[in-house]
Design a protein around this motif. Structure first.
Motif, PDB file in Angstrom:
ATOM      1  N   TYR A   1     -80.560  19.383 -12.382  1.00  0.00           N
ATOM      2  CA  TYR A   1     -79.855  18.315 -12.009  1.00  0.00           C
ATOM      3  C   TYR A   1     -79.821  18.033 -10.500  1.00  0.00           C
ATOM      4  CZ  TYR A   1     -75.599  15.349 -10.233  1.00  0.00           C
ATOM      5  OH  TYR A   1     -75.031  14.674  -9.787  1.00  0.00           O
ATOM      6  N   VAL A   2     -80.282  16.734 -10.050  1.00  0.00           N
ATOM      7  CA  VAL A   2     -80.343  16.552  -8.596  1.00  0.00           C
ATOM      8  C   VAL A   2     -79.570  15.268  -8.386  1.00  0.00           C
ATOM      9  CG1 VAL A   2     -81.754  15.895  -6.957  1.00  0.00           C
ATOM     10  CG2 VAL A   2     -82.915  17.198  -8.669  1.00  0.00           C
ATOM     11  N   GLY A   3     -78.247  15.753  -7.449  1.00  0.00           N
ATOM     12  CA  GLY A   3     -77.469  14.587  -7.064  1.00  0.00           C
ATOM     13  C   GLY A   3     -77.321  14.302  -5.586  1.00  0.00           C
ATOM     14  N   ASN A   4     -76.588  13.287  -5.526  1.00  0.00           N
ATOM     15  CA  ASN A   4     -76.449  12.697  -4.122  1.00  0.00           C
ATOM     16  C   ASN A   4     -77.767  12.106  -3.515  1.00  0.00           C
ATOM     17  OD1 ASN A   4     -74.805  11.678  -2.155  1.00  0.00           O
ATOM     18  ND2 ASN A   4     -75.109  13.620  -0.778  1.00  0.00           N
ATOM     19  N   LEU A   5     -78.606  11.406  -4.342  1.00  0.00           N
ATOM     20  CA  LEU A   5     -80.004  10.848  -4.085  1.00  0.00           C
ATOM     21  C   LEU A   5     -79.816   9.728  -3.285  1.00  0.00           C
ATOM     22  CD1 LEU A   5     -82.193  11.585  -7.323  1.00  0.00           C
ATOM     23  CD2 LEU A   5     -82.297  12.813  -5.310  1.00  0.00           C
ATOM     24  N   SER A   6     -80.748   9.500  -2.503  1.00  0.00           N
ATOM     25  CA  SER A   6     -80.758   8.112  -1.548  1.00  0.00           C
ATOM     26  C   SER A   6     -81.158   7.139  -2.731  1.00  0.00           C
ATOM     27  CB  SER A   6     -81.929   8.633  -0.552  1.00  0.00           C
ATOM     28  OG  SER A   6     -82.307   7.012  -0.010  1.00  0.00           O
ATOM     29  N   TYR A   7     -80.829   5.848  -2.604  1.00  0.00           N
ATOM     30  CA  TYR A   7     -81.116   4.924  -3.448  1.00  0.00           C
ATOM     31  C   TYR A   7     -82.616   4.636  -2.983  1.00  0.00           C
ATOM     32  CZ  TYR A   7     -76.175   4.646  -4.438  1.00  0.00           C
ATOM     33  OH  TYR A   7     -74.938   4.868  -4.856  1.00  0.00           O
ATOM     34  N   ASP A   8     -83.142   4.953  -1.948  1.00  0.00           N
ATOM     35  CA  ASP A   8     -84.699   4.757  -1.595  1.00  0.00           C
ATOM     36  C   ASP A   8     -85.498   5.785  -2.394  1.00  0.00           C
ATOM     37  OD1 ASP A   8     -83.891   2.609  -0.165  1.00  0.00           O
ATOM     38  OD2 ASP A   8     -83.637   3.982   1.724  1.00  0.00           O
ATOM     39  N   MET A   9     -84.905   6.973  -2.849  1.00  0.00           N
ATOM     40  CA  MET A   9     -85.847   7.845  -3.673  1.00  0.00           C
ATOM     41  C   MET A   9     -86.441   7.545  -4.817  1.00  0.00           C
ATOM     42  SD  MET A   9     -86.728  11.097  -3.863  1.00  0.00           S
ATOM     43  CE  MET A   9     -85.927  12.049  -2.800  1.00  0.00           C
ATOM     44  N   THR A  10     -87.675   7.716  -5.072  1.00  0.00           N
ATOM     45  CA  THR A  10     -88.553   7.201  -6.267  1.00  0.00           C
ATOM     46  C   THR A  10     -88.641   8.637  -7.131  1.00  0.00           C
ATOM     47  OG1 THR A  10     -90.391   7.773  -5.188  1.00  0.00           O
ATOM     48  CG2 THR A  10     -89.565   5.337  -4.881  1.00  0.00           C
ATOM     49  N   GLU A  11     -89.079   8.178  -8.385  1.00  0.00           N
ATOM     50  CA  GLU A  11     -89.353   9.577  -9.205  1.00  0.00           C
ATOM     51  C   GLU A  11     -90.743  10.272  -8.736  1.00  0.00           C
ATOM     52  OE1 GLU A  11     -89.576   7.913 -13.195  1.00  0.00           O
ATOM     53  OE2 GLU A  11     -87.168   7.802 -13.365  1.00  0.00           O
TER      54      GLU A  11
ATOM     55  N   LYS B   1     -80.215  20.290   1.063  1.00  0.00           N
ATOM     56  CA  LYS B   1     -81.202  19.759   2.040  1.00  0.00           C
ATOM     57  C   LYS B   1     -81.110  18.142   2.366  1.00  0.00           C
ATOM     58  CE  LYS B   1     -85.795  20.989   3.252  1.00  0.00           C
ATOM     59  NZ  LYS B   1     -86.822  21.958   3.088  1.00  0.00           N
ATOM     60  N   ASN B   2     -81.359  17.672   3.472  1.00  0.00           N
ATOM     61  CA  ASN B   2     -80.978  16.273   3.818  1.00  0.00           C
ATOM     62  C   ASN B   2     -82.504  15.644   3.578  1.00  0.00           C
ATOM     63  OD1 ASN B   2     -80.925  13.720   5.161  1.00  0.00           O
ATOM     64  ND2 ASN B   2     -79.011  14.600   6.597  1.00  0.00           N
ATOM     65  N   ILE B   3     -82.541  14.963   2.445  1.00  0.00           N
ATOM     66  CA  ILE B   3     -83.680  14.050   2.362  1.00  0.00           C
ATOM     67  C   ILE B   3     -83.293  12.593   2.241  1.00  0.00           C
ATOM     68  CG2 ILE B   3     -85.460  13.674   0.450  1.00  0.00           C
ATOM     69  CD1 ILE B   3     -85.592  16.584   1.676  1.00  0.00           C
ATOM     70  N   LEU B   4     -83.853  11.670   3.232  1.00  0.00           N
ATOM     71  CA  LEU B   4     -83.623  10.271   3.210  1.00  0.00           C
ATOM     72  C   LEU B   4     -82.190  10.138   3.556  1.00  0.00           C
ATOM     73  CD1 LEU B   4     -85.808   9.146   0.265  1.00  0.00           C
ATOM     74  CD2 LEU B   4     -86.533   9.041   2.667  1.00  0.00           C
ATOM     75  N   ASN B   5     -81.762  10.994   4.455  1.00  0.00           N
ATOM     76  CA  ASN B   5     -80.436  10.837   5.063  1.00  0.00           C
ATOM     77  C   ASN B   5     -79.395  11.071   3.873  1.00  0.00           C
ATOM     78  OD1 ASN B   5     -81.211  10.295   7.665  1.00  0.00           O
ATOM     79  ND2 ASN B   5     -81.758   8.113   6.826  1.00  0.00           N
ATOM     80  N   ARG B   6     -79.621  11.965   2.901  1.00  0.00           N
ATOM     81  CA  ARG B   6     -78.671  12.348   1.695  1.00  0.00           C
ATOM     82  C   ARG B   6     -78.757  13.747   1.765  1.00  0.00           C
ATOM     83  NH1 ARG B   6     -76.704   7.931  -1.055  1.00  0.00           N
ATOM     84  NH2 ARG B   6     -75.087   9.271  -2.030  1.00  0.00           N
ATOM     85  N   GLU B   7     -77.666  14.490   1.580  1.00  0.00           N
ATOM     86  CA  GLU B   7     -77.688  15.912   1.406  1.00  0.00           C
ATOM     87  C   GLU B   7     -77.661  16.147  -0.077  1.00  0.00           C
ATOM     88  OE1 GLU B   7     -74.746  19.301   2.549  1.00  0.00           O
ATOM     89  OE2 GLU B   7     -75.389  18.406   4.298  1.00  0.00           O
TER      90      GLU B   7
END
Length: 87
Positions: free
Chosen positions: A6-16, A67-73
Motif C-alpha cells: 500500500y502506498v498512501g499520501n501520494l501527490s496528485y501529480d504522481m503517475t503509475e 520519504k518526501n516525493i513530489l512534496n508529499r510524505e
C-alpha cells in the motif's frame, strides 16, 4: 510469492509510471496502480504496488516509507487484505 504494498499520501501529480520507477529501483515490480475517482478520474492519493520478491519489497518499504516525493510524505506498508466491515 508476490507482495502487495500500500502506498498512501501520494501527490496528485504522481503517475503509475513514476511510482513503478520509484519501487523498481528496489527490485522487480509486477504492477503499479494508482486508485482514481470513478467519476472525475482524479487520483485519490493512494495506490498499490506488487513486487515479486519479499526481501526486495521489505527494502522498498523501509526505504520509501516517510520519504518526501513530489512534496508529499509517502506512507508505505504491506497492504492489508480487503475485509467486509460493513456490518
Amino acid at each position: 510469492m508476490s507482495v502487495n504494498i500500500y502506498v498512501g499520501n501520494l501527490s496528485y501529480d504522481m503517475t503509475e509510471g513514476k511510482l513503478s520507477e520509484l519501487f523498481g529501483a528496489h527490485g522487480a515490480v509486477t504492477s503499479a496502480k494508482i486508485i482514481t475517482d470513478q467519476y472525475s478520474g482524479r487520483s485519490k492519493g493512494f495506490g498499490f504496488i506488487e513486487m515479486k520478491d519479499g526481501k526486495e519489497a521489505d527494502n522498498a518499504i523501509k526505504d520509501l516509507n516517510g520519504k518526501n516525493i513530489l512534496n508529499r510524505e509517502m506512507k508505505v506498508n504491506i497492504a492489508k487484505p480487503k475485509t467486509n466491515n460493513w456490518r
